[in-house]
Design a protein around this motif. Structure first.
Motif, PDB file in Angstrom:
ATOM      1  N   ALA A 125     -60.162  15.392   6.252  1.00 50.40           N
ATOM      2  CA  ALA A 125     -58.720  15.645   6.237  1.00 50.40           C
ATOM      3  C   ALA A 125     -58.250  16.470   7.423  1.00 50.40           C
ATOM      4  N   ARG A 126     -59.170  17.041   8.165  1.00 47.46           N
ATOM      5  CA  ARG A 126     -58.768  17.857   9.311  1.00 47.46           C
ATOM      6  C   ARG A 126     -58.153  17.000  10.411  1.00 47.46           C
ATOM      7  N   SER A 127     -57.168  17.566  11.073  1.00 46.16           N
ATOM      8  CA  SER A 127     -56.520  16.824  12.165  1.00 46.16           C
ATOM      9  C   SER A 127     -57.487  16.552  13.301  1.00 46.16           C
ATOM     10  N   VAL A 128     -58.426  17.455  13.526  1.00 48.97           N
ATOM     11  CA  VAL A 128     -59.376  17.265  14.625  1.00 48.97           C
ATOM     12  C   VAL A 128     -60.389  16.165  14.304  1.00 48.97           C
ATOM     13  N   ASN A 129     -60.419  15.718  13.052  1.00 43.47           N
ATOM     14  CA  ASN A 129     -61.279  14.607  12.646  1.00 43.47           C
ATOM     15  C   ASN A 129     -60.469  13.349  12.341  1.00 43.47           C
ATOM     16  N   GLY A 130     -59.208  13.336  12.741  1.00 42.18           N
ATOM     17  CA  GLY A 130     -58.373  12.160  12.541  1.00 42.18           C
ATOM     18  C   GLY A 130     -57.505  12.189  11.310  1.00 42.18           C
ATOM     19  N   GLY A 131     -57.582  13.255  10.510  1.00 36.76           N
ATOM     20  CA  GLY A 131     -56.745  13.368   9.321  1.00 36.76           C
ATOM     21  C   GLY A 131     -55.450  14.107   9.622  1.00 36.76           C
ATOM     22  N   PRO A 132     -54.654  14.365   8.603  1.00 34.27           N
ATOM     23  CA  PRO A 132     -53.388  15.083   8.817  1.00 34.27           C
ATOM     24  C   PRO A 132     -53.602  16.551   9.146  1.00 34.27           C
ATOM     25  N   GLY A 133     -54.473  17.218   8.389  1.00 35.22           N
ATOM     26  CA  GLY A 133     -54.825  18.592   8.663  1.00 35.22           C
ATOM     27  C   GLY A 133     -53.680  19.576   8.600  1.00 35.22           C
ATOM     28  N   MET A 134     -53.948  20.772   9.105  1.00 36.23           N
ATOM     29  CA  MET A 134     -52.963  21.848   9.049  1.00 36.23           C
ATOM     30  C   MET A 134     -51.689  21.555   9.839  1.00 36.23           C
ATOM     31  N   PRO A 135     -51.744  20.896  10.992  1.00 38.37           N
ATOM     32  CA  PRO A 135     -50.497  20.639  11.718  1.00 38.37           C
ATOM     33  C   PRO A 135     -49.513  19.754  10.962  1.00 38.37           C
ATOM     34  N   HIS A 136     -50.020  18.925  10.041  1.00 43.69           N
ATOM     35  CA  HIS A 136     -49.153  18.007   9.290  1.00 43.69           C
ATOM     36  C   HIS A 136     -48.044  18.761   8.554  1.00 43.69           C
ATOM     37  N   LEU A 137     -48.351  19.968   8.117  1.00 42.62           N
ATOM     38  CA  LEU A 137     -47.369  20.757   7.387  1.00 42.62           C
ATOM     39  C   LEU A 137     -46.120  21.005   8.226  1.00 42.62           C
ATOM     40  N   LEU A 138     -46.307  21.246   9.506  1.00 40.18           N
ATOM     41  CA  LEU A 138     -45.187  21.558  10.396  1.00 40.18           C
ATOM     42  C   LEU A 138     -44.666  20.341  11.135  1.00 40.18           C
ATOM     43  N   ARG A 139     -45.523  19.377  11.399  1.00 38.06           N
ATOM     44  CA  ARG A 139     -45.110  18.181  12.142  1.00 38.06           C
ATOM     45  C   ARG A 139     -44.350  17.188  11.269  1.00 38.06           C
ATOM     46  N   ARG A 140     -44.726  17.062  10.008  1.00 39.01           N
ATOM     47  CA  ARG A 140     -44.159  16.033   9.140  1.00 39.01           C
ATOM     48  C   ARG A 140     -43.502  16.587   7.868  1.00 39.01           C
ATOM     49  N   VAL A 141     -44.179  17.497   7.175  1.00 37.50           N
ATOM     50  CA  VAL A 141     -43.674  17.946   5.873  1.00 37.50           C
ATOM     51  C   VAL A 141     -42.431  18.806   6.019  1.00 37.50           C
ATOM     52  N   ARG A 142     -42.496  19.822   6.882  1.00 35.22           N
ATOM     53  CA  ARG A 142     -41.331  20.696   7.020  1.00 35.22           C
ATOM     54  C   ARG A 142     -40.092  19.954   7.510  1.00 35.22           C
ATOM     55  N   PRO A 143     -40.179  19.078   8.527  1.00 33.77           N
ATOM     56  CA  PRO A 143     -38.978  18.335   8.938  1.00 33.77           C
ATOM     57  C   PRO A 143     -38.405  17.463   7.822  1.00 33.77           C
ATOM     58  N   ARG A 144     -39.283  16.834   7.042  1.00 31.09           N
ATOM     59  CA  ARG A 144     -38.792  16.009   5.934  1.00 31.09           C
ATOM     60  C   ARG A 144     -38.076  16.878   4.907  1.00 31.09           C
ATOM     61  N   LEU A 145     -38.652  18.038   4.634  1.00 27.38           N
ATOM     62  CA  LEU A 145     -38.023  18.957   3.687  1.00 27.38           C
ATOM     63  C   LEU A 145     -36.683  19.448   4.229  1.00 27.38           C
ATOM     64  N   ALA A 146     -36.625  19.746   5.513  1.00 24.51           N
ATOM     65  CA  ALA A 146     -35.381  20.224   6.114  1.00 24.51           C
ATOM     66  C   ALA A 146     -34.278  19.190   6.014  1.00 24.51           C
ATOM     67  N   ARG A 147     -34.626  17.923   6.193  1.00 21.73           N
ATOM     68  CA  ARG A 147     -33.610  16.873   6.066  1.00 21.73           C
ATOM     69  C   ARG A 147     -33.059  16.804   4.647  1.00 21.73           C
ATOM     70  N   ALA A 148     -33.884  17.157   3.671  1.00 21.61           N
ATOM     71  CA  ALA A 148     -33.476  17.052   2.274  1.00 21.61           C
ATOM     72  C   ALA A 148     -32.730  18.282   1.766  1.00 21.61           C
ATOM     73  N   VAL A 149     -33.166  19.465   2.201  1.00 16.04           N
ATOM     74  CA  VAL A 149     -32.600  20.692   1.626  1.00 16.04           C
ATOM     75  C   VAL A 149     -31.971  21.608   2.666  1.00 16.04           C
ATOM     76  N   GLY A 150     -32.053  21.245   3.943  1.00 16.81           N
ATOM     77  CA  GLY A 150     -31.457  22.061   4.989  1.00 16.81           C
ATOM     78  C   GLY A 150     -32.480  22.906   5.729  1.00 16.81           C
ATOM     79  N   GLU A 151     -32.169  23.174   6.986  1.00 13.87           N
ATOM     80  CA  GLU A 151     -33.077  23.940   7.842  1.00 13.87           C
ATOM     81  C   GLU A 151     -33.306  25.351   7.320  1.00 13.87           C
ATOM     82  N   GLU A 152     -32.249  25.969   6.794  1.00 13.94           N
ATOM     83  CA  GLU A 152     -32.358  27.367   6.392  1.00 13.94           C
ATOM     84  C   GLU A 152     -33.408  27.547   5.304  1.00 13.94           C
ATOM     85  N   LEU A 153     -33.371  26.713   4.278  1.00 15.42           N
ATOM     86  CA  LEU A 153     -34.331  26.854   3.187  1.00 15.42           C
ATOM     87  C   LEU A 153     -35.733  26.462   3.637  1.00 15.42           C
ATOM     88  N   ALA A 154     -35.855  25.377   4.388  1.00 12.51           N
ATOM     89  CA  ALA A 154     -37.170  24.964   4.874  1.00 12.51           C
ATOM     90  C   ALA A 154     -37.799  26.056   5.724  1.00 12.51           C
TER      91      ALA A 154
END
Length: 304
Positions: free
Chosen positions: A257-286
């Motif tokens: 699951a690590r990003s350095v092994n081809g998985g999403p890893g820790m960066p996925h939280l900031l690269r994909r999850v947080r932006p998706r959350l921000a679109r849904a609930v706003g930048e301030e809460l995310a």
């Protein structure tokens, strides 16, 4: 004064910056054959990738006996520029040998937790900043009650927060009944993990109304109702007035699951999850979930 206990020393809550509130740099278990997180080099590369994505702090929930590699954590923190918070505690019984659990019963579990929080983990010099325990699937067995009782005792001695692995997100209210109702731990010192895996909004609201922290951690897992339902749960909790009790984490538990092994890893939280959350609930809460809330959740007025 409340501070967050990192592996390089205590810092003000605001110094955590952008924080992954639940992840693992190291993790070994008989339940993860061939997928152990036990490489210092891979951990360093993953931290560098997380830092490049904007990450500034990570809370490692790996407890006692599961390959924490505490002695390596200060060097990794210095090299990466990422603050690291380590954990004491104990996971489910399945992760340990019967012999180790028997020895811990003799030695005293709460004394171990207190020692690792105040003196250090083994000879590493690293002090833990939280206590990690675990429930079972829709229930609490004798092992969970033993570990949570010890965690409550260690909390009373130190003020440390108690972070709880909820098996597939279940049992949140049973955990609060035990920790807060029977054992007297303030709800604001309990962090309920994996609530995204059981998106029951009524349970989420009841746990939040009790005063606990709610962690949405472990995205990118196809067999969990994680990414696509999590924004709805966060929105519902925010609308109910619980924006200040929400946390976001990655919970990388396998080498694949690590990003350095081809998985999403820790960066996925900031690269994909947080932006998706921000679109849904706003930048301030995310933004609040990965900064202000994280600092408050792990801040403690440690005894001197």
């Amino acid at each position: 004064m409340q501070v967050v206990r990192t592996v390089l020393g205590d810092v003000a809550p605001g110094e955590l910056g952008i924080c992954d509130a639940h992840d693992h740099l190291f993790l070994t278990s008989p339940q993860l054959p061939g997928q152990e997180l036990d490489s210092v080099e891979a951990a360093a590369r993953e931290l560098a990738a997380f830092r490049a994505a904007g990450g500034q702090s990570v809370v490692q929930w790996t407890p006692y006996g599961m390959g924490r590699r505490a002695v390596e954590l200060p060097g990794l923190a210095r090299t990466s520029g990422v603050r690291i918070v380590a954990a004491t505690g104990l996971h489910q019984a399945v992760h340990y040998t019967p012999e180790l659990l028997s020895a811990l019963r003799v030695e005293g579990l709460d004394a171990l937790f207190v020692s690792e929080l105040t003196q250090g983990i083994g000879d590493s010099g690293v002090r833990a900043g939280l206590i990690k325990v675990a429930g079972g699937f829709h229930g609490l067995d004798a092992h969970a009650r033993w570990t949570m009782t010890a965690a409550a005792g260690a909390h009373r001695a130190t003020g440390a927060p108690i972070a709880v692995h909820l098996e597939l997100g279940t049992g949140a209210l049973d955990v609060l009944d035990l920790l807060c109702g029977e054992l007297g731990v303030p709800p604001g010192k309990v962090i309920l993990g994996h609530l995204n895996r059981a998106p029951d909004l009524d349970v989420h609201r009841e746990a939040a109304a009790a005063g606990a922290w709610l962690a949405f951690d472990g995205p990118s897992r196809a067999h969990h109702a994680t990414d696509w339902r999590m924004p709805d749960a966060v929105r519902a909790l925010a609308e109910a007035g619980h924006s200040d009790q929400l946390l976001l984490g990655g919970d990388t538990t396998t080498a694949a699951a690590r990003s350095v092994n081809g998985g999403p890893g820790m960066p996925h939280l900031l690269r994909r999850v947080r932006p998706r959350l921000a679109r849904a609930v706003g930048e301030e809460l995310a933004d609040r979930m990965v900064t202000v809330n994280a600092g408050r959740a792990f801040a403690v007025a440690w005894p001197t």
